[in-house]
Design a protein around this motif. Structure first.
Motif, PDB file in Angstrom:
ATOM      1  N   ASN A 143     -11.813  37.095   7.210  1.00  0.00           N
ATOM      2  CA  ASN A 143     -12.802  37.431   8.225  1.00  0.00           C
ATOM      3  C   ASN A 143     -13.210  36.232   9.085  1.00  0.00           C
ATOM      4  O   ASN A 143     -14.151  36.318   9.880  1.00  0.00           O
ATOM      5  N   VAL A 144     -12.516  35.106   8.898  1.00  0.00           N
ATOM      6  CA  VAL A 144     -12.857  33.915   9.663  1.00  0.00           C
ATOM      7  C   VAL A 144     -12.587  34.145  11.144  1.00  0.00           C
ATOM      8  O   VAL A 144     -11.501  34.607  11.538  1.00  0.00           O
TER       9      VAL A 144
ATOM     10  N   PHE B 168     -18.699  37.465   3.666  1.00  0.00           N
ATOM     11  CA  PHE B 168     -18.848  36.276   4.500  1.00  0.00           C
ATOM     12  C   PHE B 168     -18.050  35.091   3.961  1.00  0.00           C
ATOM     13  O   PHE B 168     -17.888  34.090   4.655  1.00  0.00           O
TER      14      PHE B 168
ATOM     15  N   TYR C 120     -15.727  28.838   7.361  1.00  0.00           N
ATOM     16  CA  TYR C 120     -16.086  30.253   7.489  1.00  0.00           C
ATOM     17  C   TYR C 120     -16.843  30.550   8.784  1.00  0.00           C
ATOM     18  O   TYR C 120     -16.990  31.721   9.147  1.00  0.00           O
ATOM     19  N   TRP C 121     -17.347  29.521   9.441  1.00  0.00           N
ATOM     20  CA  TRP C 121     -18.053  29.668  10.703  1.00  0.00           C
ATOM     21  C   TRP C 121     -19.139  30.742  10.628  1.00  0.00           C
ATOM     22  O   TRP C 121     -19.191  31.677  11.423  1.00  0.00           O
ATOM     23  N   ASN C 122     -19.998  30.591   9.638  1.00  0.00           N
ATOM     24  CA  ASN C 122     -21.035  31.594   9.417  1.00  0.00           C
ATOM     25  C   ASN C 122     -22.318  30.892   8.981  1.00  0.00           C
ATOM     26  O   ASN C 122     -22.321  30.117   8.024  1.00  0.00           O
TER      27      ASN C 122
ATOM     28  N   VAL D 237     -24.987  32.131   7.611  1.00  0.00           N
ATOM     29  CA  VAL D 237     -25.430  32.562   6.289  1.00  0.00           C
ATOM     30  C   VAL D 237     -24.732  31.744   5.208  1.00  0.00           C
ATOM     31  O   VAL D 237     -25.363  31.266   4.254  1.00  0.00           O
ATOM     32  N   VAL D 238     -23.422  31.562   5.360  1.00  0.00           N
ATOM     33  CA  VAL D 238     -22.665  30.767   4.399  1.00  0.00           C
ATOM     34  C   VAL D 238     -23.177  29.330   4.379  1.00  0.00           C
ATOM     35  O   VAL D 238     -23.369  28.736   3.306  1.00  0.00           O
TER      36      VAL D 238
END
Length: 212
Positions: free
Chosen positions: A207-208, A202, A154-156, A158-159
């Motif tokens: 949305n990735v 997220f 997910y490159w996030n 927060v995740v």
């Protein structure tokens, strides 16, 4: 090092390190979930072949309802705070605009996502690979770390942080409290609450956006 332990290390590295990194760096977003289901299938086979493991053991364990309630409240408050800071326009988006989809998520997420993930990251991790891993609190930190790594796709940030924190909670429920049902319920509630509040944006593969 015995040949058996060497092979377990190879399995562990392939399943918990190489696979998630490959998914994050190489595979297109549309292939992420098919790959996840494939890895889950591999994990189920490996767990079934683990000496001393019984599927019936997954039904044992106490459900701590008070813990579930406190965890759900804490998750909702944290998700709300993060969403207000990072994406306030997404607050309760599904609840307002797509309640049917949200209802479907509540019904299917525990069975199609939380349960398979918990099997791979809790019983398989601790029962099959525990003999090659550190003991004490370190094994739970490692468990949370590989659980977070599995969400690298997910490159996030927060995740990554939330899945690490969640991984610690789920690992504690399974490894310390000896309750797989509790781990599954905690994971299910966490996912459903995140989607209800709006933080599920997220965790959506559409949305990735890779940073390269």
């Amino acid at each position: 090092m015995g040949q058996g332990r060497l092979w377990l290390r190879v399995e562990f590295a392939a399943l918990y390190l190489l696979a998630p990194v490959t998914m994050a760096l190489v595979l297109p977003p549309r292939a992420l979930f098919p790959m996840l289901f494939l890895l889950t299938g591999v994990g189920l086979v490996l767990l079934h072949r683990t000496p001393g493991f019984s599927w019936a053991s997954l039904l044992r364990g106490r459900v701590r309802w008070g813990q579930l309630a406190l965890f759900t409240l804490g998750t909702a408050l944290l998700a709300w705070a993060v969403l207000r800071w990072m994406a306030p326009g997404q607050a309760f988006f599904l609840l307002h605009y797509q309640p049917e989809l949200l209802a479907m998520i509540w019904a299917l997420y525990p069975v199609l996502s939380a349960l398979p993930q918990e099997i791979v990251f809790r019983p398989l991790f601790f029962r099959r690979y525990g003999v090659i891993l550190p003991g004490g609190p370190a094994i739970m930190v490692l468990n949370a770390a590989v659980f977070s790594l599995a969400h690298l796709m997910y490159w996030n940030a927060v995740v990554a942080l939330m899945t690490f924190a969640g991984g610690l909670v789920f690992a504690h429920a399974y490894h310390r409290q000896q309750s797989f049902p509790q781990a599954v319920l905690l994971h299910s509630l966490a996912g459903n609450v995140l989607f209800t509040v709006g933080l599920g944006i997220f965790f959506y593969s559409g949305n990735v956006a890779r940073p390269f």
